[in-house]
Design a protein around this motif. Structure first.
Motif, PDB file in Angstrom:
ATOM      1  N   ILE A 167       0.833  -1.210   0.000  1.00 31.67           N
ATOM      2  CA  ILE A 167       0.000   0.000   0.000  1.00 31.67           C
ATOM      3  C   ILE A 167       0.862   1.253   0.000  1.00 31.67           C
ATOM      4  O   ILE A 167       0.549   2.242  -0.674  1.00 31.67           O
ATOM      5  N   VAL A 168       1.957   1.241   0.744  1.00 33.65           N
ATOM      6  CA  VAL A 168       2.870   2.397   0.742  1.00 33.65           C
ATOM      7  C   VAL A 168       3.438   2.615  -0.657  1.00 33.65           C
ATOM      8  O   VAL A 168       3.467   3.753  -1.166  1.00 33.65           O
ATOM      9  N   ARG A 169       3.893   1.544  -1.300  1.00 28.45           N
ATOM     10  CA  ARG A 169       4.430   1.687  -2.662  1.00 28.45           C
ATOM     11  C   ARG A 169       3.372   2.239  -3.607  1.00 28.45           C
ATOM     12  O   ARG A 169       3.662   3.105  -4.444  1.00 28.45           O
ATOM     13  N   LEU A 170       2.157   1.751  -3.465  1.00 28.65           N
ATOM     14  CA  LEU A 170       1.058   2.200  -4.324  1.00 28.65           C
ATOM     15  C   LEU A 170       0.780   3.685  -4.116  1.00 28.65           C
ATOM     16  O   LEU A 170       0.628   4.447  -5.086  1.00 28.65           O
ATOM     17  N   ALA A 171       0.705   4.104  -2.863  1.00 28.47           N
ATOM     18  CA  ALA A 171       0.427   5.511  -2.565  1.00 28.47           C
ATOM     19  C   ALA A 171       1.511   6.419  -3.131  1.00 28.47           C
ATOM     20  O   ALA A 171       1.209   7.468  -3.725  1.00 28.47           O
ATOM     21  N   LYS A 172       2.767   6.024  -2.969  1.00 28.12           N
ATOM     22  CA  LYS A 172       3.865   6.851  -3.472  1.00 28.12           C
ATOM     23  C   LYS A 172       3.865   6.903  -4.997  1.00 28.12           C
ATOM     24  O   LYS A 172       4.094   7.960  -5.595  1.00 28.12           O
ATOM     25  N   ALA A 173       3.575   5.776  -5.630  1.00 31.91           N
ATOM     26  CA  ALA A 173       3.597   5.727  -7.095  1.00 31.91           C
ATOM     27  C   ALA A 173       2.531   6.614  -7.712  1.00 31.91           C
ATOM     28  O   ALA A 173       2.719   7.163  -8.808  1.00 31.91           O
ATOM     29  N   HIS A 174       1.404   6.780  -7.010  1.00 30.55           N
ATOM     30  CA  HIS A 174       0.291   7.553  -7.560  1.00 30.55           C
ATOM     31  C   HIS A 174       0.128   8.913  -6.878  1.00 30.55           C
ATOM     32  O   HIS A 174      -0.849   9.616  -7.150  1.00 30.55           O
ATOM     33  N   GLY A 175       1.055   9.275  -6.005  1.00 33.14           N
ATOM     34  CA  GLY A 175       0.988  10.577  -5.356  1.00 33.14           C
ATOM     35  C   GLY A 175      -0.206  10.735  -4.437  1.00 33.14           C
ATOM     36  O   GLY A 175      -0.772  11.834  -4.320  1.00 33.14           O
ATOM     37  N   LEU A 176      -0.592   9.666  -3.742  1.00 31.89           N
ATOM     38  CA  LEU A 176      -1.751   9.698  -2.862  1.00 31.89           C
ATOM     39  C   LEU A 176      -1.328   9.941  -1.420  1.00 31.89           C
ATOM     40  O   LEU A 176      -0.269   9.482  -0.979  1.00 31.89           O
ATOM     41  N   ILE A 177      -2.155  10.654  -0.685  1.00 31.25           N
ATOM     42  CA  ILE A 177      -1.909  10.896   0.733  1.00 31.25           C
ATOM     43  C   ILE A 177      -2.270   9.621   1.495  1.00 31.25           C
ATOM     44  O   ILE A 177      -3.414   9.150   1.433  1.00 31.25           O
ATOM     45  N   LEU A 178      -1.317   9.058   2.222  1.00 29.31           N
ATOM     46  CA  LEU A 178      -1.554   7.827   2.969  1.00 29.31           C
ATOM     47  C   LEU A 178      -1.811   8.159   4.432  1.00 29.31           C
ATOM     48  O   LEU A 178      -0.928   8.643   5.141  1.00 29.31           O
ATOM     49  N   MET A 179      -3.054   7.900   4.871  1.00 28.16           N
ATOM     50  CA  MET A 179      -3.449   8.119   6.258  1.00 28.16           C
ATOM     51  C   MET A 179      -3.510   6.767   6.968  1.00 28.16           C
ATOM     52  O   MET A 179      -4.153   5.840   6.477  1.00 28.16           O
ATOM     53  N   ILE A 180      -2.861   6.677   8.120  1.00 25.53           N
ATOM     54  CA  ILE A 180      -2.857   5.435   8.896  1.00 25.53           C
ATOM     55  C   ILE A 180      -3.445   5.694  10.270  1.00 25.53           C
ATOM     56  O   ILE A 180      -2.968   6.560  11.016  1.00 25.53           O
ATOM     57  N   ASP A 181      -4.492   4.946  10.588  1.00 27.05           N
ATOM     58  CA  ASP A 181      -5.059   4.966  11.939  1.00 27.05           C
ATOM     59  C   ASP A 181      -4.240   3.965  12.757  1.00 27.05           C
ATOM     60  O   ASP A 181      -4.335   2.758  12.552  1.00 27.05           O
ATOM     61  N   ASN A 182      -3.440   4.478  13.680  1.00 23.02           N
ATOM     62  CA  ASN A 182      -2.493   3.657  14.438  1.00 23.02           C
ATOM     63  C   ASN A 182      -3.006   3.303  15.827  1.00 23.02           C
ATOM     64  O   ASN A 182      -2.231   2.955  16.714  1.00 23.02           O
ATOM     65  N   THR A 183      -4.332   3.374  16.015  1.00 21.31           N
ATOM     66  CA  THR A 183      -4.913   3.155  17.337  1.00 21.31           C
ATOM     67  C   THR A 183      -4.632   1.757  17.865  1.00 21.31           C
ATOM     68  O   THR A 183      -4.188   1.586  19.006  1.00 21.31           O
ATOM     69  N   PHE A 184      -4.933   0.740  17.073  1.00 17.36           N
ATOM     70  CA  PHE A 184      -4.735  -0.634  17.520  1.00 17.36           C
ATOM     71  C   PHE A 184      -3.264  -0.936  17.767  1.00 17.36           C
ATOM     72  O   PHE A 184      -2.905  -1.544  18.771  1.00 17.36           O
ATOM     73  N   ASP A 198       1.849   9.448   5.475  1.00 14.53           N
ATOM     74  CA  ASP A 198       1.780  10.912   5.393  1.00 14.53           C
ATOM     75  C   ASP A 198       1.022  11.514   6.563  1.00 14.53           C
ATOM     76  O   ASP A 198       1.302  12.632   6.979  1.00 14.53           O
ATOM     77  N   VAL A 199       0.033  10.783   7.067  1.00 11.35           N
ATOM     78  CA  VAL A 199      -0.805  11.253   8.177  1.00 11.35           C
ATOM     79  C   VAL A 199      -0.990  10.090   9.152  1.00 11.35           C
ATOM     80  O   VAL A 199      -1.217   8.954   8.726  1.00 11.35           O
ATOM     81  N   VAL A 200      -0.884  10.378  10.438  1.00 10.47           N
ATOM     82  CA  VAL A 200      -1.105   9.369  11.473  1.00 10.47           C
ATOM     83  C   VAL A 200      -2.212   9.839  12.401  1.00 10.47           C
ATOM     84  O   VAL A 200      -2.248  11.012  12.800  1.00 10.47           O
ATOM     85  N   ILE A 201      -3.093   8.909  12.730  1.00 13.17           N
ATOM     86  CA  ILE A 201      -4.281   9.192  13.538  1.00 13.17           C
ATOM     87  C   ILE A 201      -4.296   8.242  14.730  1.00 13.17           C
ATOM     88  O   ILE A 201      -3.920   7.074  14.613  1.00 13.17           O
ATOM     89  N   HIS A 202      -4.760   8.757  15.873  1.00 10.76           N
ATOM     90  CA  HIS A 202      -4.957   7.918  17.059  1.00 10.76           C
ATOM     91  C   HIS A 202      -6.289   8.241  17.724  1.00 10.76           C
ATOM     92  O   HIS A 202      -6.699   9.404  17.770  1.00 10.76           O
ATOM     93  N   SER A 203      -6.918   7.214  18.255  1.00  7.86           N
ATOM     94  CA  SER A 203      -7.913   7.428  19.296  1.00  7.86           C
ATOM     95  C   SER A 203      -7.160   7.337  20.610  1.00  7.86           C
ATOM     96  O   SER A 203      -6.857   6.241  21.091  1.00  7.86           O
ATOM     97  N   VAL A 204      -6.825   8.480  21.176  1.00 10.64           N
ATOM     98  CA  VAL A 204      -6.071   8.518  22.431  1.00 10.64           C
ATOM     99  C   VAL A 204      -6.872   7.881  23.557  1.00 10.64           C
ATOM    100  O   VAL A 204      -6.320   7.371  24.533  1.00 10.64           O
TER     101      VAL A 204
END
Length: 397
Positions: A167-184, A198-204
């Protein structure tokens, strides 16, 4: 010795000066902050000085908490929001416009899925849900208007592990913003920015705060321009977390690493124990060799399986009700990450909005449970789950 009387009780008393400083972080509940003059306020808003003006735009307790999580994620400039969903919303609505398209994992948290299905269309934002374990499915979903990808590294509640390398390779190849929810996974289990996010999200609210008494989120973008758009959205929409919740969450962070390591160790042992009990159809835990994404999990998560275990019992809703009632000392509650173990039933909570067929397609039956393992003694947990599952078995005899 006589003292002059205060001219009015409503006049604010200056904070006492001290050559010492508090060890515990003070709570600063003030909604507004006074400045010396208009020029001073200009300097603050235009970045020449630092300070606070109105707590919806930020306050000291949010700054302290954000800086701690920034350090865990190896970045700077993150903001605290009023909930995990507020963090997701700030990122998605802050970075996407009408006509844009986003690809998201098809096993996101239930409310994130609802946002995709019901809310984004109202703003003219398109979406496609795809299996995050299959990068080809994500690639097939890309359109000319696709701008972003949103995934959870480990899905809720079936604990599938995303093909993050693909998924990271795909996002970089197509210039997409990669958002990862890192809660778990938390920064203890996975470092999104080190892997190309590119973006990291948490439910604190969950593992980071860890005590089920503070509801907050966190979001940060590596790029300052993206972060500015996210922060502006959060401020405009009033997504700021309260000082008291920030204070509680910061206190919870002090023990985070200890809690996480203890819970993850117990989760692995509990998963193996559950797998040997009569009446348990399957156990889902990333570090078990029978997990469908086991090899990927070992590589991505550095051998840390996390504190979440899912399992499925024989029988339907009656057996599920019996199990939940029999586990008297384990809170049956739709949450995760508490210092104590909690039990949740996805069909009646996080995924209740889906049809039975939709849930079954995800592997979520009426007998499917998710356990957020806490820090209790593992032998006690084994005993309590054994008794609860035996009680559920009795409903079928």
């Amino acid at each position: 010795m006589s003292e002059s009387k205060s001219p009015s009780l409503v006049r604010r008393t200056p904070w006492p000066e001290s050559t010492s400083r508090p060890v515990g972080t003070p709570i600063q509940p003030s909604v507004v902050y006074a400045s010396d003059c208009p020029d001073a306020l200009d300097d603050q808003y235009e970045g020449r000085t630092s300070g606070y003006a109105y707590s919806r735009e930020g306050h000291p307790n949010a700054s302290v908490l954000a800086q701690k999580i920034d350090g865990m994620e190896g970045v700077s400039g993150g903001i605290i929001t009023s909930s995990g969903m507020a963090a997701v919303t700030a990122a998605v609505l802050g970075l996407l416009n009408t006509g844009d398209h986003i690809i998201a994992g098809d096993q996101l948290y239930g409310r994130s899925l609802r946002m995709m299905n019901e809310d984004l269309p109202r703003f003219g934002i398109g979406f496609t849900l795809a299996d995050p374990t299959d990068t080809a499915a994500f690639e097939a979903a890309i359109r000319a208007e696709t701008k972003a990808i949103l995934v959870e590294v480990v899905s809720n509640p079936t604990l599938r592990v995303a093909d993050m390398e693909g998924i990271v390779r795909l996002a970089k190849a197509h210039g997409l913003i990669l958002m990862i929810d890192n809660t778990f996974t938390t920064p203890r289990g996975y470092s999104p920015f080190e892997h190309g996010a590119d973006v990291v999200i948490h439910s604190v609210t969950k593992l980071l705060a860890g005590h089920s008494d503070a509801m907050l989120g966190y979001v940060v973008a590596r790029d300052e321009n993206l972060q500015e758009r996210i922060a502006t959205t959060a401020i405009t929409w009033g997504m700021t977390g309260s000082p008291f919740d920030c204070w509680l969450a910061e206190r919870g962070l002090y023990s985070f690493e200890l809690r996480y390591d203890r819970a993850a160790e117990s989760a692995a042992r509990l998963a193996d124990h559950l797998a040997g009990l009569m009446g348990v159809k399957r156990v889902v835990y990333p570090m078990r060799s029978d997990h469908p994404d086991h090899n990927r999990a070992v590589a991505l998560l550095s051998g840390r399986g996390g504190n979440m275990v899912s399992f499925e019992i024989n029988g339907g809703r009656d057996a599920a009700n019996t199990l939940a009632r029999a586990a008297k000392n384990i809170a049956f509650a739709p949450t995760l990450g508490d210092i104590g173990t909690t039990l949740s039933h996805s069909a009646s909570s996080s995924h209740r909005a889906l049809s039975e067929d939709q849930r079954l397609a995800l592997g979520i039956s009426q007998g499917f449970f998710r356990v957020s393992v806490g820090v209790e003694d593992i032998d006690l947990l084994k005993e309590e789950f054994t008794e609860a599952i035996e009680a559920a078995n009795a409903t079928r005899s």
